[in-house]
Design a protein around this motif. Structure first.
Motif: not given
Length: 447
Positions: A318-323, A171-172, A396-401
């Motif tokens: 740029k960094a694309g899209t959150p996915f 999903s994005s 750029v992938p989201l980072r686990p948190s």
């Protein structure tokens, strides 16, 4: 909830909203496309043992899980498929309860959004790594799965240096619009940038009574997506999203201008108005296109999307899209871990393209390159998903948190203050405070 052995099921509980999406049978296509024995059966024949899957009811319905049992039981008759149903919001709690009582009730769990929820599942020790099953010497056919998985998608499902999930679909965030109101407003080119979108919204306001522009799932679909569209690296050196960066300030100022110009509601109306055909342009999870088609009965001509996030600058994403990847997880304490891993590789492997096409039809986008390269996906209606995956591959992938949801809530509350015309808060003040509070949330959790 009582488990369902699929061979005994006559009907599955389905949310009323999802019932409207409709479901066409794919059993014949599955049988035609499955190559018997593409996963070698282990020798000697394993002990007959139920394979218990905890599955969100949305996925049971959308992916027509009942069509899977026949082909699966032919390949693996010694691991009968038993489904335990949960609603999507209750999936984590149901898995937690099974872990707490030590019952080992579940072998596999799906879907788990990664990386947005990975850390919570790990902190409560609910899932275990896939690596032993996917690496050389693991399951037959696993190498083809890994080869077909793009690196950003693979990274989205990794944590602590291990593969914690097997991606099902991706999903994005993307921009979509209804064709008719744009054409009526004289908008002849698809909006690409923030500026294009504002101009299109202005034209729609002058020519119709529709909401010109809206978002669903703020701040992920607006502020976060806009940060991704304007930053090469949307993270600070200590792994915080650049909530108070220059691009974030431009984005929130743009959103304020949209509200003050009556081009966007101060509080999102979301999917409801979109599904009624009362919102012309929407930034949201890219599933919105398929939803709009079904609810409006408009067919593919009714809406359009490039599958891409709207950009700050025309020449660079740029960094694309959150996915994020919606994944199958292996339950910690599973009694049939071999069966669960084999099911994932069998279901999502390159010999089950018909099942993958079902994902493309109702829950975009399949996670593997070989799906898009297959003749079954040649129809032009899937082109936007190919483009969307091109965007994901460069993102750029989201980072686990563990605190991701809480941080979004903090930022959302300050965005509401900034977008309220009656109690206007300057964008910079709102973002600086939001960034400080988001950091405090992470710090309080030990992150």
């Amino acid at each position: 909830m009582t488990p369902t052995r699929l061979s005994e099921a006559t009907a599955l509980s389905r949310r009323s909203v999802l019932r409207l999406l409709g479901a066409a049978g794919t059993a014949a296509a599955v049988a035609a496309c499955r190559r018997p024995g593409f996963l070698s059966r282990p020798e000697p024949t394993p002990e007959i043992k139920d394979l218990n899957l905890l599955v969100a009811e949305e996925y049971l319905f959308l992916l027509e899980f009942e069509t899977i049992e026949g082909p699966w039981s032919e390949a693996y008759p010694y691991w009968p498929l038993v489904v335990h149903e949960s609603d999507l919001d209750g999936l984590f709690n149901q898995a937690s309860q099974a872990a707490a009582d030590g019952s080992g009730a579940y072998d596999g769990i799906l879907p788990i959004p990664m990386p947005t929820e990975t850390q919570n599942w790990l902190d409560f020790e609910l899932i275990q790594p896939w690596d032993a099953h996917l690496e050389e010497g693991g399951l037959p056919g696993a190498d083809r799965i890994m080869e077909g998985m793009d690196l950003p998608v693979r990274e989205a499902a990794r944590a602590r240096g291990q593969q914690m999930g097997l991606p099902i679909n991706v999903s994005s965030i993307a921009l979509a619009w209804l064709n008719a109101p744009l054409e009526a407003a004289g908008v002849t080119e698809a909006p690409v940038t923030w500026a294009d979108t504002m101009l299109a919204a202005q034209a729609i306001k002058q020519s119709s009574s529709l909401i010109p522009f809206d978002r669903a799932f703020s701040p992920l679909s607006d502020l976060v997506a806009m940060i991704w569209s304007g930053e090469e690296n949307p993270y600070t050196s200590d792994d915080h999203i650049k909530w108070d960066g220059e691009v974030a300030l431009l984005a929130l100022t743009w959103l304020q201008d949209m509200v003050l110009s009556d081009l966007m509601p101060e509080n999102e109306r979301g999917f409801g108005m979109w599904m009624q055909g009362r919102t012309a342009i929407m930034t949201s999870v890219d599933l919105h296109g398929a939803v709009a088609n079904t609810f409006q009965g408009a067919g593919n001509a009714g809406f359009a999307t490039t599958g891409a996030n709207m950009r700050l600058g025309r020449d660079s994403a740029k960094a694309g899209t959150p996915f994020w990847a919606n994944c199958m997880g292996l339950a910690r304490g599973a009694r049939n871990i071999e069966g669960a891993a084999a099911f994932g590789v069998w279901w999502l492997g390159p010999d089950n393209i018909a099942l993958q096409r079902r994902i493309a039809d109702v829950a975009p986008k399949p996670a593997y390159r070989y799906v898009y390269e297959h003749d079954l996906m040649a129809d032009a209606k899937y082109d936007w998903q190919r483009t969307a995956m091109d965007t994901v591959r460069a993102s750029v992938p989201l980072r686990p948190s563990t605190t991701f949801a809480q941080e979004l809530a903090v930022v959302s509350s300050w965005m509401e203050e900034a977008l309220d015309p009656a109690g206007y808060v300057p964008a910079q003040d709102a973002l600086v405070t939001a960034a400080q509070e988001a950091r405090a949330v992470r710090g309080a959790a030990g992150g």
